[in-house]
Motif scaffolding. Sequence first.
Motif, PDB file in Angstrom:
ATOM      1  N   GLU A 664      17.869  -4.533  -0.842  1.00  0.00           N
ATOM      2  CA  GLU A 664      16.961  -4.043  -1.343  1.00  0.00           C
ATOM      3  C   GLU A 664      15.418  -5.027  -1.410  1.00  0.00           C
ATOM      4  N   LYS A 665      14.408  -4.600  -0.935  1.00  0.00           N
ATOM      5  CA  LYS A 665      13.412  -5.749  -0.770  1.00  0.00           C
ATOM      6  C   LYS A 665      11.978  -4.826  -1.409  1.00  0.00           C
ATOM      7  N   PRO A 666      11.926  -5.050  -2.696  1.00  0.00           N
ATOM      8  CA  PRO A 666      10.852  -4.140  -3.524  1.00  0.00           C
ATOM      9  C   PRO A 666       9.547  -4.576  -3.410  1.00  0.00           C
ATOM     10  N   PHE A 667       9.416  -5.775  -2.768  1.00  0.00           N
ATOM     11  CA  PHE A 667       7.982  -6.293  -2.711  1.00  0.00           C
ATOM     12  C   PHE A 667       7.278  -6.248  -1.365  1.00  0.00           C
ATOM     13  N   HIS A 668       6.259  -5.438  -1.205  1.00  0.00           N
ATOM     14  CA  HIS A 668       5.748  -5.167   0.078  1.00  0.00           C
ATOM     15  C   HIS A 668       4.509  -5.763   0.230  1.00  0.00           C
ATOM     16  N   CYS A 669       4.147  -6.161   1.471  1.00  0.00           N
ATOM     17  CA  CYS A 669       3.004  -6.781   1.665  1.00  0.00           C
ATOM     18  C   CYS A 669       1.596  -5.760   2.055  1.00  0.00           C
ATOM     19  N   SER A 670       0.664  -5.756   1.712  1.00  0.00           N
ATOM     20  CA  SER A 670      -0.210  -4.626   1.685  1.00  0.00           C
ATOM     21  C   SER A 670      -0.988  -4.894   3.115  1.00  0.00           C
ATOM     22  N   GLU A 671      -0.746  -6.069   3.781  1.00  0.00           N
ATOM     23  CA  GLU A 671      -1.416  -6.236   5.290  1.00  0.00           C
ATOM     24  C   GLU A 671      -0.553  -5.812   6.331  1.00  0.00           C
ATOM     25  N   CYS A 672       0.641  -6.106   6.148  1.00  0.00           N
ATOM     26  CA  CYS A 672       1.632  -5.641   7.217  1.00  0.00           C
ATOM     27  C   CYS A 672       2.741  -5.269   6.666  1.00  0.00           C
ATOM     28  N   GLU A 673       3.780  -4.755   7.352  1.00  0.00           N
ATOM     29  CA  GLU A 673       4.976  -3.894   6.997  1.00  0.00           C
ATOM     30  C   GLU A 673       5.997  -4.848   6.442  1.00  0.00           C
ATOM     31  N   SER A 674       5.691  -6.213   6.351  1.00  0.00           N
ATOM     32  CA  SER A 674       6.818  -7.142   5.651  1.00  0.00           C
ATOM     33  C   SER A 674       7.202  -6.871   4.253  1.00  0.00           C
ATOM     34  N   SER A 675       8.485  -6.837   3.837  1.00  0.00           N
ATOM     35  CA  SER A 675       9.165  -6.841   2.432  1.00  0.00           C
ATOM     36  C   SER A 675       9.975  -7.867   2.127  1.00  0.00           C
ATOM     37  N   PHE A 676       9.867  -8.123   0.743  1.00  0.00           N
ATOM     38  CA  PHE A 676      10.820  -9.395   0.459  1.00  0.00           C
ATOM     39  C   PHE A 676      11.666  -8.994  -0.913  1.00  0.00           C
ATOM     40  N   THR A 677      12.538  -9.821  -1.003  1.00  0.00           N
ATOM     41  CA  THR A 677      13.533  -9.520  -2.319  1.00  0.00           C
ATOM     42  C   THR A 677      12.610 -10.084  -3.469  1.00  0.00           C
ATOM     43  N   THR A 678      11.984 -10.951  -3.329  1.00  0.00           N
ATOM     44  CA  THR A 678      11.391 -11.463  -4.701  1.00  0.00           C
ATOM     45  C   THR A 678       9.654 -11.532  -4.483  1.00  0.00           C
ATOM     46  N   SER A 679       9.067 -11.655  -5.555  1.00  0.00           N
ATOM     47  CA  SER A 679       7.436 -11.517  -5.808  1.00  0.00           C
ATOM     48  C   SER A 679       7.206 -12.900  -5.095  1.00  0.00           C
ATOM     49  N   SER A 680       7.858 -14.037  -5.411  1.00  0.00           N
ATOM     50  CA  SER A 680       7.442 -15.486  -5.002  1.00  0.00           C
ATOM     51  C   SER A 680       7.366 -15.669  -3.434  1.00  0.00           C
ATOM     52  N   HIS A 681       8.606 -14.905  -2.855  1.00  0.00           N
ATOM     53  CA  HIS A 681       8.560 -14.963  -1.219  1.00  0.00           C
ATOM     54  C   HIS A 681       7.424 -14.277  -0.674  1.00  0.00           C
ATOM     55  N   LEU A 682       6.776 -13.137  -1.357  1.00  0.00           N
ATOM     56  CA  LEU A 682       5.713 -12.271  -0.988  1.00  0.00           C
ATOM     57  C   LEU A 682       4.463 -13.201  -1.077  1.00  0.00           C
ATOM     58  N   ARG A 683       4.278 -13.801  -1.976  1.00  0.00           N
ATOM     59  CA  ARG A 683       3.300 -14.797  -2.163  1.00  0.00           C
ATOM     60  C   ARG A 683       3.232 -15.919  -1.201  1.00  0.00           C
ATOM     61  N   ASN A 684       4.314 -16.436  -1.035  1.00  0.00           N
ATOM     62  CA  ASN A 684       4.409 -17.337   0.006  1.00  0.00           C
ATOM     63  C   ASN A 684       3.994 -16.919   1.455  1.00  0.00           C
ATOM     64  N   HIS A 685       4.374 -15.465   1.643  1.00  0.00           N
ATOM     65  CA  HIS A 685       4.050 -14.964   2.976  1.00  0.00           C
ATOM     66  C   HIS A 685       2.576 -14.676   3.178  1.00  0.00           C
ATOM     67  N   GLU A 686       1.873 -14.301   2.056  1.00  0.00           N
ATOM     68  CA  GLU A 686       0.556 -14.040   2.044  1.00  0.00           C
ATOM     69  C   GLU A 686      -0.175 -15.089   2.090  1.00  0.00           C
ATOM     70  N   ARG A 687       0.082 -16.247   1.322  1.00  0.00           N
ATOM     71  CA  ARG A 687      -0.473 -17.580   1.728  1.00  0.00           C
ATOM     72  C   ARG A 687      -0.364 -18.108   3.192  1.00  0.00           C
ATOM     73  N   SER A 688       0.832 -18.033   3.661  1.00  0.00           N
ATOM     74  CA  SER A 688       1.114 -18.955   4.932  1.00  0.00           C
ATOM     75  C   SER A 688       0.570 -18.069   5.971  1.00  0.00           C
ATOM     76  N   ILE A 689       0.532 -16.695   6.316  1.00  0.00           N
ATOM     77  CA  ILE A 689       0.181 -15.863   7.095  1.00  0.00           C
ATOM     78  C   ILE A 689      -0.893 -15.279   7.122  1.00  0.00           C
ATOM     79  N   HIS A 690      -1.477 -14.606   6.206  1.00  0.00           N
ATOM     80  CA  HIS A 690      -2.580 -13.836   6.062  1.00  0.00           C
ATOM     81  C   HIS A 690      -3.978 -14.729   5.832  1.00  0.00           C
ATOM     82  N   THR A 691      -3.602 -15.803   4.778  1.00  0.00           N
ATOM     83  CA  THR A 691      -4.857 -16.667   4.530  1.00  0.00           C
ATOM     84  C   THR A 691      -5.423 -17.430   5.882  1.00  0.00           C
ATOM     85  N   GLN A 692      -4.247 -17.849   6.555  1.00  0.00           N
ATOM     86  CA  GLN A 692      -4.659 -18.738   7.759  1.00  0.00           C
ATOM     87  C   GLN A 692      -5.490 -17.942   8.778  1.00  0.00           C
ATOM     88  N   THR A 693      -5.105 -16.655   8.870  1.00  0.00           N
ATOM     89  CA  THR A 693      -5.655 -15.652   9.883  1.00  0.00           C
ATOM     90  C   THR A 693      -7.077 -15.358   9.366  1.00  0.00           C
TER      91      THR A 693
END
Length: 693
Positions: A664-693
């Motif tokens: 189960e990966k209930p936390f979804h990124c609003s800008e891409c189709e990535s999903s994560f098991t925890t909210s902290s993983h989602l926040r790390n993804h958003e900071r590292s991927i989408h803020t750089q672009t």
Amino acid sequence: MTTGRDLLDQHMASKEEQREMDQRCGLIDARMRPVVKLYRIEQCVESSLQVKMGSPEPTSTVSIKQEPEDEVKVKEERLDLVLHLSSGFPVLSAVKGQRSLAKPNHHGCDQCGKHFTSKGHLTAHRRIHTGERPYHCHQCGSKFKENVDLIRHQRIHTGEKPYGCDQCGKKYTQIAHLKTHQRIHTGEKPYHCNQGGSKFKTTSVLKIHQRIHTREKPHGCDQCGKYFSVKSNLKSHQRIHTGEKPYQCNECESKFKTSSALISHQRIHTGLKPFHCDVCGKDFSQSNALNGHKLVHTELKQYQCDQCGSKFKSNVALVIHQRIHTGEKPYGCDQCGKRFTQLINLKTHTRIHTGERPFPCDQCESKFSVRSNLIKHQRIHTREKPYGCDQCGKRCTRMDHLKTHQRIHTGERPFHCDQCKSKFKTKTELMQHQKIHTGEKPFGCDQCGQSFTRMHSLKTHQRIHTGERPFPCDQCESKFKTTSALKLHQRIHTGLKPFHCSQCGLSFTGSGDLQRHERTHMKEKPYGCDVCGKHFTQLGNLRTHQRIHTGEKPFHCDQCGSKFKGSYDLIKHQRIHTGERPYHCHQCESKFMAKADLIKHQRIHTGEKPYECDQCGKRCTQLSNLRTHQKIHSGERPFHCDQCESKFNMRSSLIAHRRIHTGEKPFHCSECESSFTTSSHLRNHERSIHTQT
């Protein structure tokens, strides 16, 4: 043939009789002249009345014959005329005594020796000894000794009142009653008490008054032995034993033992208050209420208790007070046996059995069994608070509330528990406390069976089932089950925190919050679970915890059917459906569904971290964070994965771990189709991927 000698003898005899009469008349002194004159007046009146009525026909029968009512009225008029014409003579009692010299008492009673001037008076007197009552009423069967009493009685049935007052028009069945009434207009009080100087309109009232001095109580109850100075009081008292209430209100179904009680009750319906205080102008419906009120204007307390020295303004108040010392409770309820020191308390108590509530509010549909409760209730509508504290200015709707409030300033706690050392400001608080020792919970909920020590607690509890929230906040849309909860809520808007911690200086909106906080300093957890041994700072928390063991979830959501262990959990859940967020942060625009969430949030602005680790000194904003941190030192990992051997120190870590097994990966990124098991993983993804672009 009459000879001259015979004529001479007759002449000499008449002369001799004249000389004897002259000698007798010489014996009459000046005091006898009014008697002779009164006798002649009576003879004149008798002659005139015979002309008015016609000469009575002789009768040879001895049977008792009822006199016509007109004849009785004429007799009463004759008596009035005689007394009127004899005014100016000596006192009537003295005249009657001297009159007996002119008319000897030849007719004597053979049982008591009393003598009478006429045979008719003797015959009427003998009926006292024989008990004979020869005059019968054909309508109700009542019997009387004399015909005049029968005729007066019959006026009850006919409604005839032949004697009218020429000043106010009021009419009476007896002329004696008219004369007594006329003294109201004249102010005449001819009967004097020789001990106190009091004056009265009638001899009967004087006799009753004199029994105060003599302490005579001739009328005794044959059931309880109590004695009374007035026969009417005895009759009213006997109705306590018989339960008779012959006087009924024609507007409601209330019944009363005495006519005076009925008249007083009817003033509730009419609103009549005929008794006026000439000092302050206040009106009263009863004379005894006025008399009690008048004592407010005087400081004199002349009645003193000989046991404790307390002083009272009235003798009645003293008698009632003395029952505290004697323990006497003379008034008993014939249904449950409970006894009372005052009759009014018994009357109020009997309304519990009858359900009678004779005092309705004219502004709402509320009804009350006691007038004082109605007056207190009406202050809700008028917002009147007549009793003010002279120290802080706070005003109260009731005098007893003011007295209780003043004990805050004085620190007085006059009510002591005889089982422990606890002291209380009010008797009610003491009685509630004593139920802790007895375990008594007399008030039960008919829906869930839960019992309470107080009726007020039961009513508050029943609002859980009904959903009623009768106390709304005037600044937001929040509603509450109790006034105390509303007051606590309103401090959110005002920012008032009147309760301060003496150890750390923190302030709180409620005393319960302060008590719970102080336990963090003392490490006190007085409420323990008898199943697992866990302890809590609050009794409510213990009860909620015990439902973990029992599985009980008594609080149901009526929208989605969810069940909860605690009522507050249900309230928080219902805000999901309503979207209500009643707790506002005054420093930012954040709103929260729970007060605890607001408090946690406010620590972001204040930087407060009230929870400290006793091993490393680290401080946390939340108690749960501190407990999680302490597991680092203890190495405790109480949360086990049932699919692998992993262990965790937090439940949230276990839940996140289980998603590895479930995918189960209930936390979804609003800008891409990535999903994560925890909210902290989602926040790390958003900071590292989408803020750089």
